[in-house]
Scaffold this motif. Structure first.
Motif, PDB file in Angstrom:
ATOM      1  N   ALA A  26      17.761  12.233   7.054  1.00 33.54           N
ATOM      2  CA  ALA A  26      16.519  12.983   7.281  1.00 33.54           C
ATOM      3  C   ALA A  26      16.210  13.229   8.745  1.00 33.54           C
ATOM      4  O   ALA A  26      15.461  14.157   9.075  1.00 33.54           O
ATOM      5  CB  ALA A  26      15.350  12.234   6.632  1.00 33.54           C
ATOM      6  N   ASP A  27      16.722  12.393   9.645  1.00 37.33           N
ATOM      7  CA  ASP A  27      16.505  12.558  11.077  1.00 37.33           C
ATOM      8  C   ASP A  27      15.010  12.696  11.413  1.00 37.33           C
ATOM      9  O   ASP A  27      14.588  13.653  12.063  1.00 37.33           O
ATOM     10  CB  ASP A  27      17.284  13.764  11.602  1.00 37.33           C
ATOM     11  CG  ASP A  27      17.338  13.782  13.134  1.00 37.33           C
ATOM     12  OD1 ASP A  27      17.130  12.721  13.742  1.00 37.33           O
ATOM     13  OD2 ASP A  27      17.566  14.870  13.695  1.00 37.33           O
ATOM     14  N   LEU A  28      14.237  11.715  10.930  1.00 35.11           N
ATOM     15  CA  LEU A  28      12.807  11.683  11.191  1.00 35.11           C
ATOM     16  C   LEU A  28      12.450  10.339  11.808  1.00 35.11           C
ATOM     17  O   LEU A  28      13.271   9.422  11.868  1.00 35.11           O
ATOM     18  CB  LEU A  28      12.018  11.896   9.889  1.00 35.11           C
ATOM     19  CG  LEU A  28      12.223  13.252   9.197  1.00 35.11           C
ATOM     20  CD1 LEU A  28      11.607  13.244   7.804  1.00 35.11           C
ATOM     21  CD2 LEU A  28      11.624  14.387  10.031  1.00 35.11           C
ATOM     22  N   ASP A  29      11.202  10.202  12.270  1.00 35.20           N
ATOM     23  CA  ASP A  29      10.813   8.932  12.883  1.00 35.20           C
ATOM     24  C   ASP A  29      10.677   7.850  11.818  1.00 35.20           C
ATOM     25  O   ASP A  29      10.650   8.108  10.611  1.00 35.20           O
ATOM     26  CB  ASP A  29       9.518   9.091  13.686  1.00 35.20           C
ATOM     27  CG  ASP A  29       8.326   9.506  12.836  1.00 35.20           C
ATOM     28  OD1 ASP A  29       8.112   8.913  11.754  1.00 35.20           O
ATOM     29  OD2 ASP A  29       7.597  10.442  13.250  1.00 35.20           O
ATOM     30  N   THR A  30      10.571   6.605  12.274  1.00 28.19           N
ATOM     31  CA  THR A  30      10.588   5.461  11.360  1.00 28.19           C
ATOM     32  C   THR A  30       9.453   5.511  10.355  1.00 28.19           C
ATOM     33  O   THR A  30       9.646   5.212   9.169  1.00 28.19           O
ATOM     34  CB  THR A  30      10.537   4.150  12.159  1.00 28.19           C
ATOM     35  OG1 THR A  30      11.668   4.100  13.045  1.00 28.19           O
ATOM     36  CG2 THR A  30      10.571   2.949  11.230  1.00 28.19           C
ATOM     37  N   ASP A  31       8.259   5.879  10.784  1.00 28.41           N
ATOM     38  CA  ASP A  31       7.130   5.943   9.858  1.00 28.41           C
ATOM     39  C   ASP A  31       7.392   6.935   8.728  1.00 28.41           C
ATOM     40  O   ASP A  31       7.089   6.676   7.556  1.00 28.41           O
ATOM     41  CB  ASP A  31       5.853   6.331  10.599  1.00 28.41           C
ATOM     42  CG  ASP A  31       5.324   5.195  11.475  1.00 28.41           C
ATOM     43  OD1 ASP A  31       5.766   4.041  11.258  1.00 28.41           O
ATOM     44  OD2 ASP A  31       4.486   5.469  12.356  1.00 28.41           O
ATOM     45  N   ALA A  32       7.970   8.089   9.087  1.00 27.93           N
ATOM     46  CA  ALA A  32       8.276   9.095   8.064  1.00 27.93           C
ATOM     47  C   ALA A  32       9.363   8.593   7.114  1.00 27.93           C
ATOM     48  O   ALA A  32       9.299   8.825   5.894  1.00 27.93           O
ATOM     49  CB  ALA A  32       8.714  10.395   8.722  1.00 27.93           C
ATOM     50  N   LEU A  33      10.350   7.888   7.656  1.00 24.55           N
ATOM     51  CA  LEU A  33      11.416   7.348   6.820  1.00 24.55           C
ATOM     52  C   LEU A  33      10.883   6.315   5.841  1.00 24.55           C
ATOM     53  O   LEU A  33      11.283   6.276   4.667  1.00 24.55           O
ATOM     54  CB  LEU A  33      12.521   6.736   7.681  1.00 24.55           C
ATOM     55  CG  LEU A  33      13.293   7.697   8.574  1.00 24.55           C
ATOM     56  CD1 LEU A  33      14.295   6.928   9.431  1.00 24.55           C
ATOM     57  CD2 LEU A  33      14.008   8.771   7.749  1.00 24.55           C
ATOM     58  N   ILE A  34       9.993   5.463   6.308  1.00 19.02           N
ATOM     59  CA  ILE A  34       9.410   4.445   5.434  1.00 19.02           C
ATOM     60  C   ILE A  34       8.595   5.102   4.322  1.00 19.02           C
ATOM     61  O   ILE A  34       8.625   4.672   3.165  1.00 19.02           O
ATOM     62  CB  ILE A  34       8.553   3.455   6.254  1.00 19.02           C
ATOM     63  CG1 ILE A  34       9.473   2.610   7.159  1.00 19.02           C
ATOM     64  CG2 ILE A  34       7.727   2.559   5.337  1.00 19.02           C
ATOM     65  CD1 ILE A  34       8.737   1.720   8.120  1.00 19.02           C
ATOM     66  N   ARG A  35       7.879   6.183   4.659  1.00 20.05           N
ATOM     67  CA  ARG A  35       7.126   6.895   3.636  1.00 20.05           C
ATOM     68  C   ARG A  35       8.071   7.497   2.600  1.00 20.05           C
ATOM     69  O   ARG A  35       7.815   7.434   1.386  1.00 20.05           O
ATOM     70  CB  ARG A  35       6.272   8.000   4.262  1.00 20.05           C
ATOM     71  CG  ARG A  35       5.346   8.690   3.252  1.00 20.05           C
ATOM     72  CD  ARG A  35       4.752   9.957   3.822  1.00 20.05           C
ATOM     73  NE  ARG A  35       5.772  10.967   4.082  1.00 20.05           N
ATOM     74  CZ  ARG A  35       6.318  11.729   3.133  1.00 20.05           C
ATOM     75  NH1 ARG A  35       5.954  11.593   1.869  1.00 20.05           N
ATOM     76  NH2 ARG A  35       7.234  12.621   3.444  1.00 20.05           N
ATOM     77  N   ILE A  36       9.170   8.077   3.061  1.00 18.80           N
ATOM     78  CA  ILE A  36      10.159   8.633   2.122  1.00 18.80           C
ATOM     79  C   ILE A  36      10.702   7.533   1.215  1.00 18.80           C
ATOM     80  O   ILE A  36      10.768   7.693  -0.005  1.00 18.80           O
ATOM     81  CB  ILE A  36      11.312   9.310   2.891  1.00 18.80           C
ATOM     82  CG1 ILE A  36      10.813  10.570   3.593  1.00 18.80           C
ATOM     83  CG2 ILE A  36      12.468   9.651   1.951  1.00 18.80           C
ATOM     84  CD1 ILE A  36      11.818  11.178   4.545  1.00 18.80           C
ATOM     85  N   ARG A  37      11.064   6.409   1.829  1.00 14.36           N
ATOM     86  CA  ARG A  37      11.633   5.305   1.044  1.00 14.36           C
ATOM     87  C   ARG A  37      10.644   4.762   0.012  1.00 14.36           C
ATOM     88  O   ARG A  37      11.004   4.513  -1.146  1.00 14.36           O
ATOM     89  CB  ARG A  37      12.061   4.175   1.985  1.00 14.36           C
ATOM     90  CG  ARG A  37      12.759   3.008   1.281  1.00 14.36           C
ATOM     91  CD  ARG A  37      12.858   1.814   2.194  1.00 14.36           C
ATOM     92  NE  ARG A  37      11.520   1.296   2.534  1.00 14.36           N
ATOM     93  CZ  ARG A  37      11.293   0.365   3.459  1.00 14.36           C
ATOM     94  NH1 ARG A  37      12.307  -0.126   4.165  1.00 14.36           N
ATOM     95  NH2 ARG A  37      10.065  -0.060   3.689  1.00 14.36           N
TER      96      ARG A  37
END
Length: 344
Positions: A26-37
């Motif tokens: 996804a190449d996004l910041d950590t907060d965005a990745l955690i939301r996706i997960r």
């Protein structure tokens, strides 16, 4: 790379290694990745390969554009596993989760050649506000093929696995048929598989014509010393005449519009007064499942009234339809018994 591609567990997804792979996808910041997960992935199917850590994954599910297709939302392969074919296996897993639908993916210049190599049709896509400076592409792969044929392919390829994972106890339908026919009757079994029910019917004193549409099951019967023949219920003459037709958990793979034809051929293969017994999964619609074989099989679900109508339309009489689900079972079943009242 020969490790199995399978569903990832919640524990495997909730690791730093998986989050790093999600970042590759996804190449996004950590907060965005955690939301996706934590928010998006629980609504999707997530498959991958694990060898100590997650080496690659794909997440797919409902199409976000409202189209009738599967969307490959995220995919990534660890650096040490690249060049092993794992990426194409992950795409294949997503495609075969519902082989009747196209597979869609959105990508950029970094990965578009990967999709082209796999046969996706690629076209320019509108800019994505998440990556405003990148050229985006829509990638579409056509469906795999006919559900019944794909299901048959699963049995052809995994007959031994099916046999190993099928309980040795015969189907309750064996006793039901035995109660309706005299000893010595000749029975056509549709979909004999590894032969469990045919063995039980023969032990009860019946002569059984063992058939299956998968050559691997027929070969398995021959190896065990039993005569058996190839028979595809969708379009073959069943032979006969028989005193009974036995179809345990096989006609549930037949497309709904084709069941009338199968039941008509079964009746024509049965002597006047002969009996048919069959079981079906209970429910609405149809679905794919990778349970038991770990490859998708297609199932058509039925309700009692619809099955009663189908058997009557095919000319069967004395049709009895009942819920035959076991207590606490994960799935519901219907058993149908019917008689050939024809005098022709």
């Amino acid at each position: 790379m020969t490790a199995t591609v399978r569903r990832l567990t919640a524990e495997e997804i909730d690791t730093d290694g998986f989050l790093a792979l999600l970042g590759e996808a996804a190449d996004l910041d950590t907060d965005a990745l955690i939301r996706i997960r934590d928010v998006e992935l629980p609504t999707m199917t997530v498959v991958g390969t694990v060898d100590g850590s997650v080496l690659g994954f794909a997440a797919f599910g409902a199409d976000t554009h409202g189209e009738d297709r599967t969307e490959l939302h995220y995919i990534a392969v660890a650096h040490e596993a690249r060049g092993t074919g794992l990426g194409s296996r992950l795409v294949d897993a997503a495609r075969r989760a519902d082989p009747t639908r196209p597979l869609y993916a959105s990508t950029d210049d970094d990965a578009v050649d990967f999709y082209r190599r796999l046969g996706f049709v690629v076209s320019d896509a509108p800019d994505d506000p998440r990556w405003p400076t990148r050229q985006r592409y829509d990638c579409l792969l056509e469906p795999v093929g006919d559900p019944a044929e794909l299901t048959l392919d699963a049995y052809r390829a995994h007959a031994r696995r099916y046999a190993q994972r099928t309980p040795a106890t015969p189907s309750p339908l064996v006793a039901e048929l035995a109660a309706r026919l005299p000893v010595g009757s000749c029975v056509l079994e549709l979909g004999s598989g590894p032969g469990r029910d045919a063995d039980a019917l023969e032990a009860a004193g019946f002569a059984v014509d063992r058939t299956d549409a998968a050559a691997s099951f027929v070969a398995m019967q021959h190896d065990a010393g039993h005569p058996a023949r190839l028979l595809d219920v969708r379009d073959a003459d069943f032979g006969g005449p028989y005193d009974g037709v036995f179809a345990s958990a096989v006609l549930l793979h037949v497309a709904r519009p084709r069941l009338d034809g199968v039941l008509s051929r079964a009746r024509m293969a049965t002597r006047p007064g002969g009996v048919m017994i069959a079981s079906f999964k209970k429910g609405d619609g149809e679905h794919w499942s990778d349970a038991k074989l770990e490859v998708p099989r297609h199932f058509v679900l039925w309700r009692e009234d619809a099955l009663a109508d189908a058997f009557a339309t095919a000319g069967w009489t004395d049709v009895e339809v009942r819920d035959s689900s076991s207590p606490h079972a994960a799935e519901s079943w219907i058993t149908v018994t019917a008689r050939n009242g024809s005098r022709d």
